[in-house]
Design a protein around this motif. Structure first.
Motif, PDB file in Angstrom:
ATOM      1  N   ALA A  85       0.914  -1.324   0.018  1.00  0.00           N
ATOM      2  CA  ALA A  85       0.135   0.032  -0.126  1.00  0.00           C
ATOM      3  C   ALA A  85       1.126   1.348  -0.100  1.00  0.00           C
ATOM      4  O   ALA A  85       0.621   2.211  -0.812  1.00  0.00           O
ATOM      5  N   ALA A  86       1.898   1.367   0.657  1.00  0.00           N
ATOM      6  CA  ALA A  86       2.843   2.615   1.094  1.00  0.00           C
ATOM      7  C   ALA A  86       3.549   2.775  -0.399  1.00  0.00           C
ATOM      8  O   ALA A  86       3.547   3.798  -0.994  1.00  0.00           O
ATOM      9  N   ALA A  87       4.007   1.659  -1.028  1.00  0.00           N
ATOM     10  CA  ALA A  87       4.477   1.615  -2.455  1.00  0.00           C
ATOM     11  C   ALA A  87       3.727   2.305  -3.486  1.00  0.00           C
ATOM     12  O   ALA A  87       4.200   3.310  -4.062  1.00  0.00           O
ATOM     13  N   MET A  88       2.543   1.752  -3.510  1.00  0.00           N
ATOM     14  CA  MET A  88       1.440   2.213  -4.490  1.00  0.00           C
ATOM     15  C   MET A  88       1.076   3.703  -4.261  1.00  0.00           C
ATOM     16  O   MET A  88       1.025   4.576  -5.127  1.00  0.00           O
ATOM     17  N   MET A  89       0.948   3.937  -2.965  1.00  0.00           N
ATOM     18  CA  MET A  89       0.567   5.387  -2.570  1.00  0.00           C
ATOM     19  C   MET A  89       1.569   6.314  -2.808  1.00  0.00           C
ATOM     20  O   MET A  89       1.342   7.592  -3.028  1.00  0.00           O
ATOM     21  N   SER A  90       2.926   5.903  -2.977  1.00  0.00           N
ATOM     22  CA  SER A  90       3.812   6.844  -3.400  1.00  0.00           C
ATOM     23  C   SER A  90       4.076   7.178  -4.760  1.00  0.00           C
ATOM     24  O   SER A  90       4.901   8.076  -4.824  1.00  0.00           O
ATOM     25  N   ILE A  91       3.187   6.662  -5.619  1.00  0.00           N
ATOM     26  CA  ILE A  91       3.320   6.879  -6.980  1.00  0.00           C
ATOM     27  C   ILE A  91       2.406   8.378  -7.252  1.00  0.00           C
ATOM     28  O   ILE A  91       1.314   8.478  -6.422  1.00  0.00           O
ATOM     29  N   GLN A  92       3.058   9.244  -7.901  1.00  0.00           N
ATOM     30  CA  GLN A  92       2.436  10.605  -8.066  1.00  0.00           C
ATOM     31  C   GLN A  92       0.918  10.473  -8.442  1.00  0.00           C
ATOM     32  O   GLN A  92       0.679   9.708  -9.339  1.00  0.00           O
ATOM     33  N   ALA A  93       0.153  11.113  -7.701  1.00  0.00           N
ATOM     34  CA  ALA A  93      -1.311  11.333  -8.141  1.00  0.00           C
ATOM     35  C   ALA A  93      -2.060  10.146  -7.572  1.00  0.00           C
ATOM     36  O   ALA A  93      -3.274  10.176  -8.011  1.00  0.00           O
ATOM     37  N   ILE A  94      -1.651   9.176  -6.904  1.00  0.00           N
ATOM     38  CA  ILE A  94      -2.477   7.996  -6.374  1.00  0.00           C
ATOM     39  C   ILE A  94      -3.024   8.498  -5.157  1.00  0.00           C
ATOM     40  O   ILE A  94      -2.167   8.973  -4.145  1.00  0.00           O
ATOM     41  N   LYS A  95      -4.405   8.336  -5.205  1.00  0.00           N
ATOM     42  CA  LYS A  95      -5.048   8.792  -3.844  1.00  0.00           C
ATOM     43  C   LYS A  95      -5.824   7.521  -3.348  1.00  0.00           C
ATOM     44  O   LYS A  95      -6.431   7.770  -2.016  1.00  0.00           O
ATOM     45  N   VAL A 150      -3.658  -5.906  -6.890  1.00  0.00           N
ATOM     46  CA  VAL A 150      -3.732  -4.623  -6.124  1.00  0.00           C
ATOM     47  C   VAL A 150      -4.310  -3.416  -6.964  1.00  0.00           C
ATOM     48  O   VAL A 150      -3.998  -3.602  -8.368  1.00  0.00           O
ATOM     49  N   ARG A 151      -5.335  -2.591  -6.408  1.00  0.00           N
ATOM     50  CA  ARG A 151      -5.894  -1.438  -7.465  1.00  0.00           C
ATOM     51  C   ARG A 151      -5.650  -0.325  -6.776  1.00  0.00           C
ATOM     52  O   ARG A 151      -5.258  -0.127  -5.684  1.00  0.00           O
ATOM     53  N   ALA A 152      -5.299   0.642  -7.583  1.00  0.00           N
ATOM     54  CA  ALA A 152      -4.911   2.013  -7.186  1.00  0.00           C
ATOM     55  C   ALA A 152      -5.855   2.995  -8.049  1.00  0.00           C
ATOM     56  O   ALA A 152      -6.007   2.829  -9.258  1.00  0.00           O
ATOM     57  N   ALA A 153      -6.138   4.079  -7.425  1.00  0.00           N
ATOM     58  CA  ALA A 153      -7.026   5.206  -7.876  1.00  0.00           C
ATOM     59  C   ALA A 153      -5.907   6.651  -8.103  1.00  0.00           C
ATOM     60  O   ALA A 153      -5.291   6.741  -7.255  1.00  0.00           O
ATOM     61  N   MET A 154      -6.294   6.887  -9.289  1.00  0.00           N
ATOM     62  CA  MET A 154      -5.252   8.050  -9.709  1.00  0.00           C
ATOM     63  C   MET A 154      -6.130   9.071  -9.852  1.00  0.00           C
ATOM     64  O   MET A 154      -7.187   9.061 -10.720  1.00  0.00           O
ATOM     65  N   LYS A 155      -5.557  10.382  -9.370  1.00  0.00           N
ATOM     66  CA  LYS A 155      -6.485  11.680  -9.588  1.00  0.00           C
ATOM     67  C   LYS A 155      -6.171  12.318 -10.870  1.00  0.00           C
ATOM     68  O   LYS A 155      -4.958  11.961 -11.608  1.00  0.00           O
ATOM     69  N   PRO A 156      -6.788  13.136 -11.631  1.00  0.00           N
ATOM     70  CA  PRO A 156      -6.415  13.635 -12.874  1.00  0.00           C
ATOM     71  C   PRO A 156      -5.331  14.609 -12.512  1.00  0.00           C
ATOM     72  O   PRO A 156      -5.121  15.309 -11.400  1.00  0.00           O
ATOM     73  N   ILE A 157      -4.533  14.774 -13.563  1.00  0.00           N
ATOM     74  CA  ILE A 157      -3.294  15.535 -13.625  1.00  0.00           C
ATOM     75  C   ILE A 157      -3.761  16.727 -13.441  1.00  0.00           C
ATOM     76  O   ILE A 157      -4.803  17.554 -13.916  1.00  0.00           O
ATOM     77  N   PRO A 158      -2.933  17.512 -12.515  1.00  0.00           N
ATOM     78  CA  PRO A 158      -3.431  19.094 -11.986  1.00  0.00           C
ATOM     79  C   PRO A 158      -3.243  20.050 -13.013  1.00  0.00           C
ATOM     80  O   PRO A 158      -3.449  21.199 -12.834  1.00  0.00           O
ATOM     81  N   THR A 159      -2.323  19.951 -14.113  1.00  0.00           N
ATOM     82  CA  THR A 159      -1.852  20.976 -14.887  1.00  0.00           C
ATOM     83  C   THR A 159      -3.193  21.010 -15.919  1.00  0.00           C
ATOM     84  O   THR A 159      -3.156  19.897 -16.938  1.00  0.00           O
ATOM     85  N   LEU A 160      -4.156  22.016 -15.997  1.00  0.00           N
ATOM     86  CA  LEU A 160      -5.294  21.840 -16.477  1.00  0.00           C
ATOM     87  C   LEU A 160      -5.273  23.191 -17.845  1.00  0.00           C
ATOM     88  O   LEU A 160      -4.636  24.224 -17.502  1.00  0.00           O
ATOM     89  N   MET A 161      -5.530  22.790 -19.050  1.00  0.00           N
ATOM     90  CA  MET A 161      -5.392  23.870 -20.001  1.00  0.00           C
ATOM     91  C   MET A 161      -6.371  24.866 -19.981  1.00  0.00           C
ATOM     92  O   MET A 161      -6.326  26.047 -20.214  1.00  0.00           O
ATOM     93  N   GLN A 162      -7.240  24.421 -19.026  1.00  0.00           N
ATOM     94  CA  GLN A 162      -8.342  25.521 -18.612  1.00  0.00           C
ATOM     95  C   GLN A 162      -8.434  25.863 -17.206  1.00  0.00           C
ATOM     96  O   GLN A 162      -8.905  24.905 -16.442  1.00  0.00           O
ATOM     97  N   PRO A 163      -7.318  26.755 -16.713  1.00  0.00           N
ATOM     98  CA  PRO A 163      -6.842  26.476 -15.353  1.00  0.00           C
ATOM     99  C   PRO A 163      -7.690  27.044 -14.331  1.00  0.00           C
ATOM    100  O   PRO A 163      -8.762  27.616 -14.626  1.00  0.00           O
ATOM    101  N   LEU A 164      -7.492  26.413 -13.057  1.00  0.00           N
ATOM    102  CA  LEU A 164      -8.442  26.775 -11.894  1.00  0.00           C
ATOM    103  C   LEU A 164      -7.758  27.943 -11.382  1.00  0.00           C
ATOM    104  O   LEU A 164      -6.759  28.410 -11.286  1.00  0.00           O
ATOM    105  N   HIS A 165      -8.701  28.289 -10.398  1.00  0.00           N
ATOM    106  CA  HIS A 165      -8.499  29.601  -9.369  1.00  0.00           C
ATOM    107  C   HIS A 165      -7.384  29.264  -8.531  1.00  0.00           C
ATOM    108  O   HIS A 165      -7.395  28.032  -7.912  1.00  0.00           O
ATOM    109  N   SER A 166      -6.297  29.888  -8.288  1.00  0.00           N
ATOM    110  CA  SER A 166      -5.174  29.837  -7.319  1.00  0.00           C
ATOM    111  C   SER A 166      -4.916  31.138  -6.677  1.00  0.00           C
ATOM    112  O   SER A 166      -5.405  32.190  -7.029  1.00  0.00           O
ATOM    113  N   VAL A 167      -3.520  31.018  -6.392  1.00  0.00           N
ATOM    114  CA  VAL A 167      -2.710  32.408  -5.864  1.00  0.00           C
ATOM    115  C   VAL A 167      -1.459  32.338  -6.660  1.00  0.00           C
ATOM    116  O   VAL A 167      -0.797  31.412  -6.920  1.00  0.00           O
TER     117      VAL A 167
END
Ligand code: EPS
Length: 389
Positions: free
Chosen positions: A241-251, A303-320
């Motif tokens: 679980a730790a190894a899979m969770m360490s992959i970028q974007a895995i939630k 083992v299954r892992a869920a990946m979140k969508p990549i954060p770099t959006l061409m239609q960007p989100l609000h930030s600072v």
């Protein structure tokens, strides 16, 4: 500390990426073909962006291997970033940086917390290392671990089960086909779902959006008894679980029936045990995903892992903005619309590493011939106890 360990180095647009893998036995046959094949698989997949047209990742093995056999010492792997020639002015180790700083942090990335924690003014100081380009070296390390496991009759395969809410129908999947070359471009063996996944990626790309998903990794031929129930940090399921969770974007990470274990009664979750004609116990189901009591039980590890969508959006989100502390839209350079098929290859690599480490711990790792004999003797001891008693 485990006997088998690795570390990676390198920035996404720096001169090169490096990994050092230490602890594999001497005498293992190795060539670059298998490593380069996995590097190429990681670069493919429907929904990848412009960077993959620039890079053609090829490994250089610069230590630990002599004439195709491991020496038992640290194995150093290197991949040149072709894109560095376009980025020297922004990524050189010395001199003055060219061009503007990146100051608009992307929600969902390491950007904002990273600049605050490390006291950096340029978000590039964070994003270059947090980028999933780093997984190139995990895949190179994983490919070496897979060669080691293959020599012991253990194989690691993966598939994509979901992209952007489009789910594969697992009843349509022929699991004997796992590990065959991916013709669907999304790593999914349900052809109808794969078609809908590609359509979903096209639609997200048209909107400047990104998609996540779920992949599954299976390990076959694992001897029973890797890991241990004795202590929390020796439990193989915890390490996986730790190894899979360490992959970028895995939630999220699931083993076997995973979250369904919280819903179904015990009678529908636990795998009943039967005695085979040979006298050895076996199970007809594998809802435990090959792990009971923190140990491999001899079934396939799933083992299954869920990946979140990549954060770099061409239609960007609000930030600072991290320099002016004013509201802005997040930065966008180029991005991948979906990298779930690539993440599945990274998942194979991380799982291969964890299993390889557990094998080295249980059976020793000086010489491959000693290790093979130790596994054979262990299997024979169990066979004799059950089949000849
Ligand atoms: C990534 C952004 C993109 C991806 C990259 C990860 O790179 P770039 O900024 O160069 O366009 O292509 O992934 C890889 C380069 C790779 O090899 O996987 C990010 O922001 O994490």
């Amino acid at each position: 500390m485990t006997m088998l360990r690795f570390m990676t180095a390198g920035e996404s647009h720096g001169p090169c990426l490096t990994a050092i893998l230490e602890g594999l036995p001497a005498g293992l046959k190795l060539d670059e073909t298998a490593i380069n094949a996995d590097l190429a698989r990681r670069q493919q997949g429907y929904g990848r962006g412009g960077r993959m047209k620039i890079e053609k990742d090829q490994v250089q093995v610069v230590s630990g291997v002599r004439f195709g056999r491991t020496l038992g010492g640290p194995i150093t792997l290197q991949v040149i970033n072709k894109d560095y020639k376009n980025w020297g002015g922004r990524m050189a180790p010395f001199g003055e940086p060219e061009g503007p700083q990146v100051t608009a942090a992307r929600p969902g990335h390491a950007d904002l917390t990273g600049v605050m924690k490390y006291d950096r003014a340029d978000v590039r100081d964070i994003l270059e290392r947090s980028s999933a380009r780093e997984t190139t070296m995990r895949v190179a390390v994983g490919a070496v671990c897979k060669e080691f496991l293959r020599a012991l009759g253990i194989t690691v395969v993966s598939q994509v089960l979901e992209i952007g809410g489009v789910k594969a129908d697992v009843s349509k999947i022929d699991r004997t086909q796992l590990g065959q070359p991916d013709t669907s471009e999304v790593g999914c063996l349900d052809a109808a779902a794969a078609e809908r996944m590609r359509t979903a990626i096209d639609a997200a790309k048209a909107k400047g959006d990104t998609l996540g998903g779920v992949f599954e990794v299976t390990v076959r031929g694992v001897p029973l008894g890797l890991g241990s129930h004795i202590q929390w940090d020796r439990r193989l399921d915890a390490r996986i679980a730790a190894a899979m969770m360490s992959i970028q974007a895995i939630k999220g990470v699931e083993i076997g029936a995973g979250f369904a274990c919280g819903t179904l009664p015990g009678s529908q979750i636990h795998d009943e045990v039967f005695l085979g004609e040979d006298g050895l116990p076996y199970r007809k189901t594998n809802r435990a995903g090959g792990l009971e009591g923190g140990m491999s039980n001899g079934e396939e590890i799933v083992v299954r892992a869920a990946m979140k969508p990549i954060p770099t959006l061409m239609q960007p989100l609000h930030s600072v903005d991290v320099a002016s502390h004013t509201p802005v839209l997040a930065c966008k350079e180029r991005s991948d619309t979906c990298a779930v098929p690539a993440a599945a290859v990274v998942g194979e690599a991380m799982l291969a590493y964890v299993i390889a480490a557990a094998v080295c711990e249980k059976f020793g790792s000086d010489a491959i011939c000693d290790l093979k004999r130790a596994i054979a003797a262990y299997r024979e001891r169990i066979r004799k106890a059950w089949c000849e008693a």
